[in-house]
Design an enzyme around this catalytic site. Sequence first.
Site, PDB file in Angstrom:
ATOM      1  N   LYS A  37      -9.657  -6.027  -0.651  1.00 35.48           N
ATOM      2  CA  LYS A  37      -8.727  -5.641  -1.722  1.00 35.48           C
ATOM      3  C   LYS A  37      -7.288  -5.726  -1.222  1.00 35.48           C
ATOM      4  O   LYS A  37      -7.033  -5.786  -0.014  1.00 35.48           O
ATOM      5  CB  LYS A  37      -9.054  -4.214  -2.178  1.00 35.48           C
ATOM      6  N   TYR A 267      25.079   0.007   5.905  1.00 33.12           N
ATOM      7  CA  TYR A 267      25.336   0.922   4.783  1.00 33.12           C
ATOM      8  C   TYR A 267      25.493   2.362   5.252  1.00 33.12           C
ATOM      9  O   TYR A 267      24.720   2.846   6.084  1.00 33.12           O
ATOM     10  CB  TYR A 267      24.173   0.867   3.786  1.00 33.12           C
TER      11      TYR A 267
HETATM   12  C1  LIG Z   1     -10.639   0.813   0.431  1.00 34.15           C
HETATM   13  C2  LIG Z   1     -12.018   1.332   0.367  1.00 34.15           C
HETATM   14  C3  LIG Z   1     -12.868   1.189   1.470  1.00 34.15           C
HETATM   15  C4  LIG Z   1     -12.421   0.649   2.805  1.00 34.15           C
HETATM   16  O1  LIG Z   1     -11.822   1.663   3.559  1.00 34.15           O
HETATM   17  P1  LIG Z   1     -11.304   1.419   5.054  1.00 34.15           P
HETATM   18  O2  LIG Z   1     -10.876   2.763   5.503  1.00 34.15           O
HETATM   19  O3  LIG Z   1     -10.179   0.456   4.953  1.00 34.15           O
HETATM   20  O4  LIG Z   1     -12.445   0.863   5.829  1.00 34.15           O
HETATM   21  C5  LIG Z   1     -14.185   1.604   1.318  1.00 34.15           C
HETATM   22  N1  LIG Z   1     -14.629   2.141   0.160  1.00 34.15           N
HETATM   23  C6  LIG Z   1     -13.824   2.309  -0.911  1.00 34.15           C
HETATM   24  C7  LIG Z   1     -14.375   2.909  -2.149  1.00 34.15           C
HETATM   25  C8  LIG Z   1     -12.501   1.923  -0.836  1.00 34.15           C
HETATM   26  O5  LIG Z   1     -11.698   2.098  -1.895  1.00 34.15           O
END
Ligand SMILES: *Cc1c(COP(=O)(O)O)cnc(C)c1O
Length: 374
Positions: A37, A267
Amino acid sequence: MYPYRCWVEISRCQILENFRNVRAVVGPSVQVIPVVKAEAYGHGLLEVARLLERDGAGWLAVSNVNEGISLRDAGINCRILVMGGLLTEERQSLFDYGLTPVIHSLEDLTETNEAARKRAQVLRYHLKVDTGMGRLGALESAEEICRAISQARHIQLEGLMTHFASSADYTSDQTEHQLRAFNKILNVIRQRGIEPKLIHLSSTNAVAYGRSSAWGNLVRVGHALYGYVSAAQGPAPTPILRVRPALSWKARILTVKDVPEGTCIGYNAMYRTPRRTRIAVVAAGYADGYPHQLSNRGKIIAAGALTPILGAISMDVMTIDISQAPNLKAGDAVTLLGSEGDLSVDAQHIAQLAGTISYSVLCGIHPRVKRIYI
Ligand SMILES: *Cc1c(COP(=O)(O)O)cnc(C)c1O
């Protein structure tokens, strides 16, 4: 040297090595779903997906339907789990693109069942139960959940899952509570003759800290693939997983100049040179995703040395003190995140200084930062 102002170098080998290390730790009876993702946590959705599919990943997990569609459009054929919830208008795409949803509520279950009935198309789904995360997931009793599963005859339950809120926190027993709550529901479901093929609860931290009773037969791993495990709190066991960052972030020097004592930098004149200083202006700023919170505090690696950021980080540039590395010149590259020699700055160092988490630093690297795969 690459002809870019600011880029990240992503090591395919390192992602594969991390993936293989995760698989080795959980063993052959537990599948690993790589989580890609959010552009694979900034590493590039399609590149990472292709790499992992070629390496034998049977599944990939994304957050939303659009990410799943991008994968299908790019020719990814493996199973795709959509974890982050569905809007009503997104439901048809599950069928059109062969995506597997995580169903988060019993209303969602009913609506998805109805959509499958209308399309006369089979759909497998994973049901998420909220065991204490307090976010997505069904909160109903095991009996109500069983009834809803049985009534949804046009869709097939393939997996039962939950998500941990605090799996690196050993000062809390929340993970044990969540695991017990999950197993209670799973047992009732099994007693009613429903057997979900896939059972999954764990992501990176629960794998890395060896909470093997929470692995089920599938783990969902994101952060570790990219080389990170969160630091634990409290009396944690030593991590059983070894991974290394796959991404380094570089930028070029735009200009170098010597400024007299008392010169204000950037800045709001947050920094004033206490002596004659050689400064370099580097082609990376907060628009590239480098946290503005590191203004006047962060360090990058220049000519093999940790080099302080002077004054405010601007949208497109930052200024560093190169008095100790006077040979640096315009066009040279510096390392914002990564290693040079023995020195290394990783996303966790940056996150700590910025008051955020490494996930957010990685996901925050802007699309305009060129991705290079090595
Ligand atoms: C993002 C996510 C993961 C992965 O988590 P990590 O800590 O990056 O391994 C697993 N399960 C769900 C439901 C997630 O949203």
